[in-house]
Design a protein around this motif. Sequence first.
Motif, PDB file in Angstrom:
ATOM      1  N   VAL A 162     -13.400  -4.317  -3.484  1.00  0.00           N
ATOM      2  CA  VAL A 162     -12.684  -5.416  -2.854  1.00  0.00           C
ATOM      3  C   VAL A 162     -13.653  -6.181  -1.961  1.00  0.00           C
ATOM      4  N   THR A 216       0.863  -1.168   0.000  1.00  0.00           N
ATOM      5  CA  THR A 216       0.000   0.000   0.000  1.00  0.00           C
ATOM      6  C   THR A 216       0.905   1.225   0.000  1.00  0.00           C
ATOM      7  N   LYS A 236     -15.455  -3.025  -0.134  1.00  0.00           N
ATOM      8  CA  LYS A 236     -14.880  -1.689  -0.017  1.00  0.00           C
ATOM      9  C   LYS A 236     -14.399  -1.206  -1.396  1.00  0.00           C
ATOM     10  N   ILE A 294     -14.233  -6.974   9.505  1.00  0.00           N
ATOM     11  CA  ILE A 294     -14.427  -6.638   8.093  1.00  0.00           C
ATOM     12  C   ILE A 294     -15.674  -7.373   7.617  1.00  0.00           C
ATOM     13  N   TYR A 351      -5.920  -9.781   3.044  1.00  0.00           N
ATOM     14  CA  TYR A 351      -4.884  -8.748   3.167  1.00  0.00           C
ATOM     15  C   TYR A 351      -4.611  -8.410   4.633  1.00  0.00           C
ATOM     16  N   ALA A 352      -5.665  -8.349   5.441  1.00  0.00           N
ATOM     17  CA  ALA A 352      -5.492  -8.067   6.866  1.00  0.00           C
ATOM     18  C   ALA A 352      -4.667  -9.166   7.520  1.00  0.00           C
ATOM     19  N   THR A 388     -11.834   0.722  -3.507  1.00  0.00           N
ATOM     20  CA  THR A 388     -10.444   1.097  -3.261  1.00  0.00           C
ATOM     21  C   THR A 388      -9.777   1.647  -4.517  1.00  0.00           C
ATOM     22  N   SER A 446      -6.741   1.241  -6.735  1.00  0.00           N
ATOM     23  CA  SER A 446      -5.861   0.096  -6.975  1.00  0.00           C
ATOM     24  C   SER A 446      -4.893   0.393  -8.099  1.00  0.00           C
ATOM     25  N   GLU A 496     -11.367 -10.982   0.340  1.00  0.00           N
ATOM     26  CA  GLU A 496     -10.059 -10.463  -0.062  1.00  0.00           C
ATOM     27  C   GLU A 496      -9.519  -9.478   0.978  1.00  0.00           C
ATOM     28  N   GLN A 497     -10.378  -8.615   1.522  1.00  0.00           N
ATOM     29  CA  GLN A 497      -9.948  -7.684   2.572  1.00  0.00           C
ATOM     30  C   GLN A 497      -9.415  -8.439   3.783  1.00  0.00           C
ATOM     31  N   ARG A 498     -10.105  -9.514   4.147  1.00  0.00           N
ATOM     32  CA  ARG A 498      -9.663 -10.321   5.285  1.00  0.00           C
ATOM     33  C   ARG A 498      -8.317 -10.981   4.997  1.00  0.00           C
TER      34      ARG A 498
END
Length: 173
Positions: free
Chosen positions: A131, A91, A157, A153, A139-140, A159, A161, A135-137
């Motif tokens: 997202v 990021t 979201k 989450i 990345y987290a 985003t 990109s 997928e967010q989970r």
Amino acid sequence: MKNYLILFALLLTIVACKNETKQDDTVKDEVVTETVEVSYKSFGKEINADDAVASSSMLSHYADMKAGDSIPTKVNLKVKEVCQAKGCWMTADLGDGNDVMVKFKDYGFFMPKNIAEQEVIVNGLAFIEEVSVEEQRHYAEDKGADKAEIEAITEPKRTFSFLADGVLLVEKQ
């Protein structure tokens, strides 16, 4: 009297031939131009640093885009986070509290995991993406978030990109 005239002519000749250098008082500071050479470490496709836009300029482009839009570009960014599992995403700061998620084309290269706060130039496609929660989970989890943060989450979201085909990492001097 004749001697005085000769003496006066001799003094006048000496004063007239004297080389006197006067410095202009308005120019007190010298202008020094310093050339700083920047070196880069290249990842992915071979790119150069020319024509890269500033992150603030890229933010204004993102503001005009809708989900599914994309534009080819090259942009200067400051890295915030890198995937700690493999270096497979990062990021970066766009300014005004906005971040961009940078992934690497075809999973073809990875970035060093320890480059947070360093400058990069990325080349590729900028786009807006929805997202998914899954997928967010993911990345987290990659960045080491705890279970409660991951489970919090619950919604997709929108985003900013970027799919990079080449990256230049500004090497510290």
